[in-house]
Enzyme design. Structure first.
Site, PDB file in Angstrom:
ATOM      1  N   ASP A  48      -3.373  19.611 -14.409  1.00  0.00           N
ATOM      2  CA  ASP A  48      -3.615  18.320 -15.039  1.00  0.00           C
ATOM      3  C   ASP A  48      -2.856  18.344 -16.362  1.00  0.00           C
ATOM      4  O   ASP A  48      -3.228  19.064 -17.287  1.00  0.00           O
ATOM      5  CB  ASP A  48      -5.126  18.144 -15.247  1.00  0.00           C
ATOM      6  CG  ASP A  48      -5.483  16.769 -15.793  1.00  0.00           C
ATOM      7  OD1 ASP A  48      -4.685  16.230 -16.590  1.00  0.00           O
ATOM      8  OD2 ASP A  48      -6.561  16.249 -15.456  1.00  0.00           O
ATOM      9  N   LYS A  71      -4.198   7.228 -19.968  1.00  0.00           N
ATOM     10  CA  LYS A  71      -4.126   7.755 -21.330  1.00  0.00           C
ATOM     11  C   LYS A  71      -2.763   7.418 -21.940  1.00  0.00           C
ATOM     12  O   LYS A  71      -2.473   6.244 -22.118  1.00  0.00           O
ATOM     13  CB  LYS A  71      -4.424   9.259 -21.310  1.00  0.00           C
ATOM     14  CG  LYS A  71      -5.618   9.646 -20.419  1.00  0.00           C
ATOM     15  CD  LYS A  71      -6.938   9.125 -20.951  1.00  0.00           C
ATOM     16  CE  LYS A  71      -8.066   9.121 -19.932  1.00  0.00           C
ATOM     17  NZ  LYS A  71      -8.380  10.369 -19.254  1.00  0.00           N
ATOM     18  N   TYR A 107     -11.650  18.769 -16.312  1.00  0.00           N
ATOM     19  CA  TYR A 107     -12.184  17.412 -16.514  1.00  0.00           C
ATOM     20  C   TYR A 107     -13.433  17.223 -15.647  1.00  0.00           C
ATOM     21  O   TYR A 107     -13.461  17.644 -14.497  1.00  0.00           O
ATOM     22  CB  TYR A 107     -11.084  16.404 -16.149  1.00  0.00           C
ATOM     23  CG  TYR A 107     -11.506  14.968 -16.214  1.00  0.00           C
ATOM     24  CD1 TYR A 107     -11.722  14.341 -17.429  1.00  0.00           C
ATOM     25  CD2 TYR A 107     -11.670  14.228 -15.048  1.00  0.00           C
ATOM     26  CE1 TYR A 107     -12.111  13.012 -17.488  1.00  0.00           C
ATOM     27  CE2 TYR A 107     -12.050  12.899 -15.094  1.00  0.00           C
ATOM     28  CZ  TYR A 107     -12.275  12.306 -16.318  1.00  0.00           C
ATOM     29  OH  TYR A 107     -12.649  10.998 -16.358  1.00  0.00           O
ATOM     30  N   ARG A 166       0.859  -1.204   0.000  1.00  0.00           N
ATOM     31  CA  ARG A 166       0.000   0.000   0.000  1.00  0.00           C
ATOM     32  C   ARG A 166       0.887   1.244   0.000  1.00  0.00           C
ATOM     33  O   ARG A 166       0.478   2.314  -0.420  1.00  0.00           O
ATOM     34  CB  ARG A 166      -0.975   0.027   1.190  1.00  0.00           C
ATOM     35  CG  ARG A 166      -1.777   1.331   1.279  1.00  0.00           C
ATOM     36  CD  ARG A 166      -3.121   1.207   1.992  1.00  0.00           C
ATOM     37  NE  ARG A 166      -3.070   0.408   3.188  1.00  0.00           N
ATOM     38  CZ  ARG A 166      -2.585   0.828   4.370  1.00  0.00           C
ATOM     39  NH1 ARG A 166      -2.151   2.050   4.524  1.00  0.00           N
ATOM     40  NH2 ARG A 166      -2.564   0.003   5.393  1.00  0.00           N
TER      41      ARG A 166
END
Ligand SMILES: *Cc1c(COP(=O)(O)O)cnc(C)c1O
Length: 379
Positions: free
Chosen positions: A177, A202, A106, A53
């Site tokens: 971003d 992406k 976004y 984690r």
């Protein structure tokens, strides 16, 4: 460092047995040979492999590469772009704080600020993609300026140096971003922005088979995000997904070069087409934002939008239904050419009925242009 060196060898010094393809460390835990080593790892998880984690060797290789590409000190991968974005945002906010965010962000980022964070007493002002508008909406309690440049859907470009200079003088954290340009074409941290965020779903992974995200920036900031949001909220990436990104990164530069070259050809075809009202692609010389875009980016990706000269949903339907190479799907950044007509989304405004977003894929540009040409002839 040369980009190709970052994409291949960099950060892979510890590859066991000199394996050229870095292994997938599919393990959740790491053991310690004595009490002191165990104790040290438990008290500084950031510096050790203890539990996946936190850190994992395969994941760490990818993070170091992305930090190097972003020309900054550190990065952390997350389970999605939204996990990276929300972790970064939450690290710098508390109840009563204010955020300035670009209107064209976004959709889920917009929702995060507009709906989700409101519940926790954080107020957001949404502003047009313009440095002066951003600056003039800052308040004494503004903690974050959240940017997208180029923006989602309309690909508007913001003067990043101007916003960063202002924010630095006023002690405000700036985030961008950077999914559209990738560090191959834009290094926002060099322009003065604090944190660069990505959906690695992406171009970083590049094959439409991974959902992941990343946040990059100075060690001090990444450390804060890691020790608080990433470890507490637990939006971590699995080693196999990280490995797929590692494989995708090998071809990042060459893929983006091809996307850019093909997209310029597609834009040459679309600009001035009699059935098209406007093309939104800032890295084409015919874009009104070209000079600003060129001053902060070295190239452009395959994502753009345009408006058909129509106000009819039926015409839009006919156009997209006539496309054969372009497939209708969300997301982007893989091999395939994709299309989303804004009209298909539930919240599409009247003025955006004619707005079409396309991803120019890695197919031959001639094939892509012929497909657009054919569909335009049908309307
Ligand atoms: C896809 C996308 C995101 C969200 O990333 P996920 O990996 O889907 O969570 C954020 N920003 C931009 C610009 C995107 O295209």
């Amino acid at each position: 460092m040369d980009t190709s060196e970052i994409l291949t060898r960099y950060a892979e010094e510890d590859s066991p047995y000199n394996a050229v393809a870095f292994p997938i460390f599919e393990t959740s835990i790491f053991y310690f040979k004595n009490f002191d080593d165990f104790s040290k790892a438990l008290s500084s998880e950031e510096e050790h492999f203890l539990y996946s984690r936190g850190n994992n060797p395969t994941v760490r290789v990818v993070e170091r590469k992305i930090a190097a590409l972003e020309k900054t000190e550190d990065a952390h991968l997350c389970s999605s772009g939204m996990a990276a974005i929300s972790s970064a945002i939450l690290a710098f906010l508390k109840s009563g704080d204010h955020v300035v965010c670009v209107q064209e962000a976004y959709s889920w980022t917009h929702r995060m600020f507009n709906e989700y964070l409101k519940r926790f007493g954080v107020d957001t002002t949404f502003v047009p993609c313009d440095a002066d508008e951003i600056i003039s909406n800052v308040r004494p309690n503004t903690k974050i300026i959240y940017l997208e440049s180029p923006s989602t859907m309309l690909f508007s470009v913001i003067d990043l140096r101007k916003v960063a200079d202002f924010a630095k003088k006023n002690g405000i954290i700036t985030m961008i971003d950077n999914t559209w340009a990738t560090p191959i074409f834009q290094n926002p941290i060099e322009l003065g922005i604090d944190l660069s965020l990505h959906s690695a779903s992406k171009y970083f992974s590049g094959h439409s088979d991974v959902v992941a995200g990343v946040v990059a920036g100075k060690k001090e900031l990444i450390s804060r995000i890691f020790s608080q949001e990433i470890l507490n909220l637990g939006g971590v990436i699995a080693p196999f997904e990280a490995w797929l990104i590692l494989r995708g990164l090998r071809t990042l530069e060459i893929r983006l070069k091809r996307h850019y070259e093909s997209t310029l050809k597609v834009c040459d075809f679309l600009f001035d087409h009699p059935k098209i009202e406007v093309v939104n692609y800032p890295m084409h010389p015919k874009s009104p934002q070209y000079e600003l875009a060129k001053s902060q980016m070295r190239g452009g990706s395959g994502l753009l939008s345009f408006r058909l000269k129509t106000s009819s949903v039926e015409t839009v339907k006919k156009f997209v239904n006539s496309l054969k190479v372009f497939r209708m799907a969300v997301s982007w950044g893989g091999y395939e050419s994709l299309v989303i007509p804004c009209a298909v989304t539930r919240n599409c405004s009247e003025e955006n009925i004619n707005l079409i977003r396309i991803h120019v894929g890695l197919e031959s540009p001639e094939l892509i242009i012929a497909d657009l040409d054919n569909a335009l002839k049908m309307v």
